[in-house]
Design a protein around this motif. Structure first.
Motif, PDB file in Angstrom:
ATOM      1  N   LEU A 139       0.812  -1.189  -0.054  1.00  0.00           N
ATOM      2  CA  LEU A 139       0.037  -0.038  -0.069  1.00  0.00           C
ATOM      3  C   LEU A 139       0.966   1.471   0.017  1.00  0.00           C
ATOM      4  O   LEU A 139       0.525   2.140  -0.759  1.00  0.00           O
ATOM      5  CB  LEU A 139      -1.005   0.027   1.138  1.00  0.00           C
ATOM      6  N   SER A 140       1.887   1.364   0.590  1.00  0.00           N
ATOM      7  CA  SER A 140       2.685   2.634   0.924  1.00  0.00           C
ATOM      8  C   SER A 140       4.146   1.869   1.251  1.00  0.00           C
ATOM      9  O   SER A 140       4.572   1.124   1.828  1.00  0.00           O
ATOM     10  CB  SER A 140       2.215   3.544   1.782  1.00  0.00           C
ATOM     11  N   MET A 141       5.174   2.834   1.007  1.00  0.00           N
ATOM     12  CA  MET A 141       6.499   2.718   1.396  1.00  0.00           C
ATOM     13  C   MET A 141       6.989   3.911   2.104  1.00  0.00           C
ATOM     14  O   MET A 141       6.507   5.155   1.561  1.00  0.00           O
ATOM     15  CB  MET A 141       7.357   2.579   0.204  1.00  0.00           C
ATOM     16  N   TYR A 142       7.564   3.794   3.116  1.00  0.00           N
ATOM     17  CA  TYR A 142       7.744   5.146   4.024  1.00  0.00           C
ATOM     18  C   TYR A 142       9.199   5.003   4.797  1.00  0.00           C
ATOM     19  O   TYR A 142       9.624   3.723   5.239  1.00  0.00           O
ATOM     20  CB  TYR A 142       6.767   5.523   4.696  1.00  0.00           C
ATOM     21  N   PHE A 143       9.881   5.929   5.313  1.00  0.00           N
ATOM     22  CA  PHE A 143      10.936   6.036   6.244  1.00  0.00           C
ATOM     23  C   PHE A 143      10.277   5.931   7.632  1.00  0.00           C
ATOM     24  O   PHE A 143       9.491   6.880   7.917  1.00  0.00           O
ATOM     25  CB  PHE A 143      11.623   7.030   6.093  1.00  0.00           C
ATOM     26  N   SER A 144      10.542   5.103   8.468  1.00  0.00           N
ATOM     27  CA  SER A 144      10.255   5.223   9.797  1.00  0.00           C
ATOM     28  C   SER A 144      11.297   5.171  10.773  1.00  0.00           C
ATOM     29  O   SER A 144      12.071   4.241  10.995  1.00  0.00           O
ATOM     30  CB  SER A 144       9.251   3.964  10.069  1.00  0.00           C
ATOM     31  N   ASP A 145      11.794   6.197  11.346  1.00  0.00           N
ATOM     32  CA  ASP A 145      12.900   6.578  12.364  1.00  0.00           C
ATOM     33  C   ASP A 145      14.149   6.029  11.423  1.00  0.00           C
ATOM     34  O   ASP A 145      14.795   5.263  12.060  1.00  0.00           O
ATOM     35  CB  ASP A 145      12.673   5.550  13.466  1.00  0.00           C
ATOM     36  N   GLY A 146      14.343   6.371  10.268  1.00  0.00           N
ATOM     37  CA  GLY A 146      15.203   6.277   9.358  1.00  0.00           C
ATOM     38  C   GLY A 146      15.493   5.029   8.545  1.00  0.00           C
ATOM     39  O   GLY A 146      16.271   4.680   8.038  1.00  0.00           O
ATOM     40  N   LYS A 147      14.429   4.062   8.939  1.00  0.00           N
ATOM     41  CA  LYS A 147      14.430   2.822   8.374  1.00  0.00           C
ATOM     42  C   LYS A 147      13.301   2.661   7.162  1.00  0.00           C
ATOM     43  O   LYS A 147      12.414   3.210   7.444  1.00  0.00           O
ATOM     44  CB  LYS A 147      14.233   1.568   9.340  1.00  0.00           C
ATOM     45  N   VAL A 148      13.583   2.002   6.163  1.00  0.00           N
ATOM     46  CA  VAL A 148      12.494   1.827   5.004  1.00  0.00           C
ATOM     47  C   VAL A 148      11.574   0.790   5.443  1.00  0.00           C
ATOM     48  O   VAL A 148      11.950  -0.379   5.599  1.00  0.00           O
ATOM     49  CB  VAL A 148      13.320   1.953   3.737  1.00  0.00           C
ATOM     50  N   LYS A 149      10.327   1.121   5.516  1.00  0.00           N
ATOM     51  CA  LYS A 149       9.023   0.210   5.596  1.00  0.00           C
ATOM     52  C   LYS A 149       8.323   0.076   4.588  1.00  0.00           C
ATOM     53  O   LYS A 149       7.868   1.219   3.881  1.00  0.00           O
ATOM     54  CB  LYS A 149       8.406   0.598   6.783  1.00  0.00           C
ATOM     55  N   VAL A 150       7.707  -1.030   4.320  1.00  0.00           N
ATOM     56  CA  VAL A 150       6.430  -1.272   3.269  1.00  0.00           C
ATOM     57  C   VAL A 150       5.184  -1.646   4.180  1.00  0.00           C
ATOM     58  O   VAL A 150       5.337  -2.539   4.715  1.00  0.00           O
ATOM     59  CB  VAL A 150       7.095  -2.344   2.357  1.00  0.00           C
ATOM     60  N   GLU A 151       4.110  -0.963   3.988  1.00  0.00           N
ATOM     61  CA  GLU A 151       2.876  -1.319   4.460  1.00  0.00           C
ATOM     62  C   GLU A 151       2.226  -2.457   3.395  1.00  0.00           C
ATOM     63  O   GLU A 151       2.044  -1.978   2.522  1.00  0.00           O
ATOM     64  CB  GLU A 151       2.016  -0.300   4.555  1.00  0.00           C
ATOM     65  N   LEU A 152       2.346  -3.435   3.847  1.00  0.00           N
ATOM     66  CA  LEU A 152       1.831  -4.506   2.943  1.00  0.00           C
ATOM     67  C   LEU A 152       0.352  -5.104   3.386  1.00  0.00           C
ATOM     68  O   LEU A 152       0.087  -5.023   4.625  1.00  0.00           O
ATOM     69  CB  LEU A 152       2.638  -5.889   3.212  1.00  0.00           C
ATOM     70  N   ALA A 153      -0.604  -5.419   2.569  1.00  0.00           N
ATOM     71  CA  ALA A 153      -1.907  -5.760   2.458  1.00  0.00           C
ATOM     72  C   ALA A 153      -2.286  -7.027   2.277  1.00  0.00           C
ATOM     73  O   ALA A 153      -1.802  -7.202   0.951  1.00  0.00           O
ATOM     74  CB  ALA A 153      -2.934  -4.874   2.181  1.00  0.00           C
ATOM     75  N   LEU A 154      -3.040  -7.888   3.009  1.00  0.00           N
ATOM     76  CA  LEU A 154      -3.338  -8.981   2.522  1.00  0.00           C
ATOM     77  C   LEU A 154      -4.884  -8.636   1.958  1.00  0.00           C
ATOM     78  O   LEU A 154      -5.684  -7.926   2.832  1.00  0.00           O
ATOM     79  CB  LEU A 154      -3.717 -10.098   3.694  1.00  0.00           C
ATOM     80  N   ALA A 155      -5.165  -8.757   0.703  1.00  0.00           N
ATOM     81  CA  ALA A 155      -6.238  -8.246   0.247  1.00  0.00           C
ATOM     82  C   ALA A 155      -6.954  -9.333  -0.991  1.00  0.00           C
ATOM     83  O   ALA A 155      -6.261 -10.430  -1.419  1.00  0.00           O
ATOM     84  CB  ALA A 155      -5.698  -7.165  -0.980  1.00  0.00           C
ATOM     85  N   LYS A 156      -8.169  -8.953  -1.380  1.00  0.00           N
ATOM     86  CA  LYS A 156      -8.757  -9.853  -2.420  1.00  0.00           C
ATOM     87  C   LYS A 156      -9.460  -8.934  -3.555  1.00  0.00           C
ATOM     88  O   LYS A 156      -9.881  -7.726  -3.011  1.00  0.00           O
ATOM     89  CB  LYS A 156     -10.063 -10.416  -1.403  1.00  0.00           C
ATOM     90  N   GLY A 157      -9.015  -9.520  -4.627  1.00  0.00           N
ATOM     91  CA  GLY A 157      -9.345  -8.614  -5.507  1.00  0.00           C
ATOM     92  C   GLY A 157     -11.070  -8.474  -5.951  1.00  0.00           C
ATOM     93  O   GLY A 157     -11.836  -9.186  -5.603  1.00  0.00           O
ATOM     94  N   LYS A 158     -11.314  -7.235  -5.940  1.00  0.00           N
ATOM     95  CA  LYS A 158     -12.618  -6.797  -6.574  1.00  0.00           C
ATOM     96  C   LYS A 158     -13.183  -6.835  -7.913  1.00  0.00           C
ATOM     97  O   LYS A 158     -12.289  -6.652  -8.860  1.00  0.00           O
ATOM     98  CB  LYS A 158     -12.740  -5.210  -5.979  1.00  0.00           C
ATOM     99  N   GLN A 159     -14.221  -7.069  -8.147  1.00  0.00           N
ATOM    100  CA  GLN A 159     -15.042  -7.358  -9.318  1.00  0.00           C
ATOM    101  C   GLN A 159     -15.364  -5.959  -9.741  1.00  0.00           C
ATOM    102  O   GLN A 159     -15.246  -5.011  -8.946  1.00  0.00           O
ATOM    103  CB  GLN A 159     -16.062  -8.317  -9.328  1.00  0.00           C
ATOM    104  N   ASP A 160     -15.789  -5.717 -11.255  1.00  0.00           N
ATOM    105  CA  ASP A 160     -16.165  -4.474 -11.611  1.00  0.00           C
ATOM    106  C   ASP A 160     -17.340  -3.999 -10.719  1.00  0.00           C
ATOM    107  O   ASP A 160     -17.444  -2.600 -10.398  1.00  0.00           O
ATOM    108  CB  ASP A 160     -16.574  -4.412 -12.897  1.00  0.00           C
TER     109      ASP A 160
END
Length: 158
Positions: free
Chosen positions: A108-129
């Motif tokens: 979902l996002s990538m950011y610096f947290s107290d000088g370290k690179v972190k990734v916010e990872l989501a467990l997700a299910k695909g949406k239909q139209d």
């Protein structure tokens, strides 16, 4: 001097539109020096990125970090596969959830947290139209309700 707080580098804006987010995880990411320097300049793209679980390790694929401008022959490959750093129990939970059925890991996002690179990872299910259309209709209706309430508070009428 250490940085404090959270500085967002990149976000995946289409992820919440294309997927229903079930759970989120914060993961560290294993990077080389020129990647960190490029990220400090605010350059990264999560558009085509996704994560996979292979042999008990979580890998981030499709993340684009452009080459560092002042780098030399030591520069990194922009779209290389990068290892995500999670606790063993989190990895085991992700293995079970992704194998049981149509669920995927989306950054979902990538950011610096107290000088370290972190990734916010989501467990997700695909949406239909039709799910996407329902979400858009719901947001539009909520927006209209708040506008009408604002007008009534102000004493205005159409």
């Amino acid at each position: 001097m250490k940085e404090k707080g959270r500085k967002v580098i990149a976000t995946n804006r289409k992820a919440r539109h294309n997927y229903t987010i079930l759970d989120t995880y914060e993961a560290g990411i294993a990077l080389v020096g020129t990647e960190v320097k490029s990220l400090r300049e605010g350059k990264a793209s999560l558009v085509d990125a996704f994560a996979t679980v292979d042999d008990g390790e979580v890998w981030l694929r499709g993340l684009h970090i452009p080459e560092y401008g002042h780098g030399t022959w030591t520069n990194h490959a922009p779209r290389r596969t990068r290892k995500l750093l999670l606790h063993r129990r989190e990895i085991d939970a992700l293995v079970g959830k992704t194998r049981e059925g149509n669920q995927t890991l989306v950054p979902l996002s990538m950011y610096f947290s107290d000088g370290k690179v972190k990734v916010e990872l989501a467990l997700a299910k695909g949406k239909q139209d039709y799910d996407k259309r329902q979400d858009i209709a719901r947001r539009t209706a909520e927006r209209e309700v708040t506008r009408e309430l604002g007008r009534r508070v102000k004493g205005m009428r159409r």
